[in-house]
Design an enzyme around this catalytic site. Structure first.
Site, short mmCIF file in Angstrom:
data_model
loop_
_atom_site.label_atom_id
_atom_site.label_comp_id
_atom_site.label_asym_id
_atom_site.label_seq_id
_atom_site.Cartn_x
_atom_site.Cartn_y
_atom_site.Cartn_z
N ASP A 67 -11.34 30.92 63.22
CA ASP A 67 -9.97 31.34 63.47
C ASP A 67 -9.03 30.88 62.36
O ASP A 67 -9.25 29.83 61.73
CB ASP A 67 -9.48 30.77 64.80
CG ASP A 67 -10.26 31.28 65.98
OD1 ASP A 67 -10.93 32.32 65.85
OD2 ASP A 67 -10.20 30.64 67.05
N ARG A 68 -7.97 31.62 62.17
CA ARG A 68 -6.98 31.29 61.15
C ARG A 68 -6.46 29.85 61.26
O ARG A 68 -6.41 29.14 60.26
CB ARG A 68 -5.81 32.27 61.22
CG ARG A 68 -4.74 32.02 60.17
CD ARG A 68 -3.61 33.03 60.31
NE ARG A 68 -2.73 33.00 59.16
CZ ARG A 68 -1.76 33.89 58.94
NH1 ARG A 68 -1.57 34.88 59.79
NH2 ARG A 68 -1.00 33.81 57.86
#
Length: 245
Positions: A67-68
């Site tokens: 995930d970012r």
């Protein structure tokens, strides 16, 4: 009148390379960096794939994604066949992954979260389908703390530092599983607790998701060896731990 000379833009800091051989490369992805172009932020111009390609001067092929807001290990193939072979290992659950996180409350010393998760219908992870997938995450508590900051109906604030071992690879699995057992990760604006995040920002200057991919192990698809990669916690994560524990 001569104009002042233009100042060239600051060069992009190089990504930290954790491992490299003839077929694979692993980097330490900073929190906030997207792996590739995504509907999550159509205006973003910086991506791990692009930055690494420019850094090493060749195309790279992502074998998985994180995930970012999560920091830590991100693996790429150095050719398309290598990337595909490693992606298959992820799908076959032959890659061992370890994460660390700071969560709200005091978790038990260890446990397994075995709870199916709804699939996402869209790429940015907003629309869930009725279909569910099996999902399992084991964890081990490493440390606990209790601090004199009132939170909700309690006089103090409790945190746990945990190590996590996802046995499946569903989207946002660790974040959703910890929220499911009411121990959300600090700094998780999607699945976490707004009040807990606000307290962490105000009292401990925590402005990131406290989740990091710290270790990966897998059988090398093209060589007779087991690859083990470790990633130290990002400086912002270490600073958060120093303030809390």
């Amino acid at each position: 009148m001569n104009s002042a000379p233009l100042t060239p833009p600051a060069s992009e800091p190089p990504l930290e390379v954790l491992y490299r051989d003839d077929r694979y490369i692993a980097i330490h992805k900073p929190s906030g960096l997207l792996v590739h172009r995504s509907p999550i932020d159509k205006r973003e111009t910086r991506f791990a794939i692009q930055l690494l390609r420019d850094q090493i001067g060749q195309h790279v092929y992502p074998a998985h994604r994180i995930d970012r807001p999560t920091s830590g290990i991100l693996l790429f193939g150095l050719d398309e066949a290598a990337g595909t072979a490693l992606s298959i290992l992820f799908q076959e659950r032959k890659v061992q992954k370890t994460y660390r996180a700071v969560v709200r409350g005091h978790l038990p010393e260890s446990g397994v979260i075995d709870s199916p998760l709804h699939k996402y219908e869209d790429q940015d992870g907003h629309k869930k389908s009725a279909e569910t997938q099996e999902a399992e995450t084991a964890y081990k508590r490493l440390a606990i703390t209790e601090l004199p900051y009132p939170t909700e109906r309690y006089d103090t604030t409790r945190y746990s530092l945990v190590e996590l071992y996802p046995h499946t690879g569903r989207r946002h699995q660790i974040r959703r599983h910890l929220a499911h057992i009411r121990h959300p990760i600090i700094g998780d604006v999607r699945h976490g607790c707004n009040k807990a995040n606000k307290l962490a920002r105000a009292n401990f200057a925590i402005h990131r998701l406290l989740l990091a991919a710290t270790d990966i192990a897998f059988p090398h698809p093209f060589e007779d060896k087991q690859v083990q990669i470790h990633c130290p916690l990002e400086a912002s994560f270490q600073a958060a731990l120093a303030r809390i524990f």
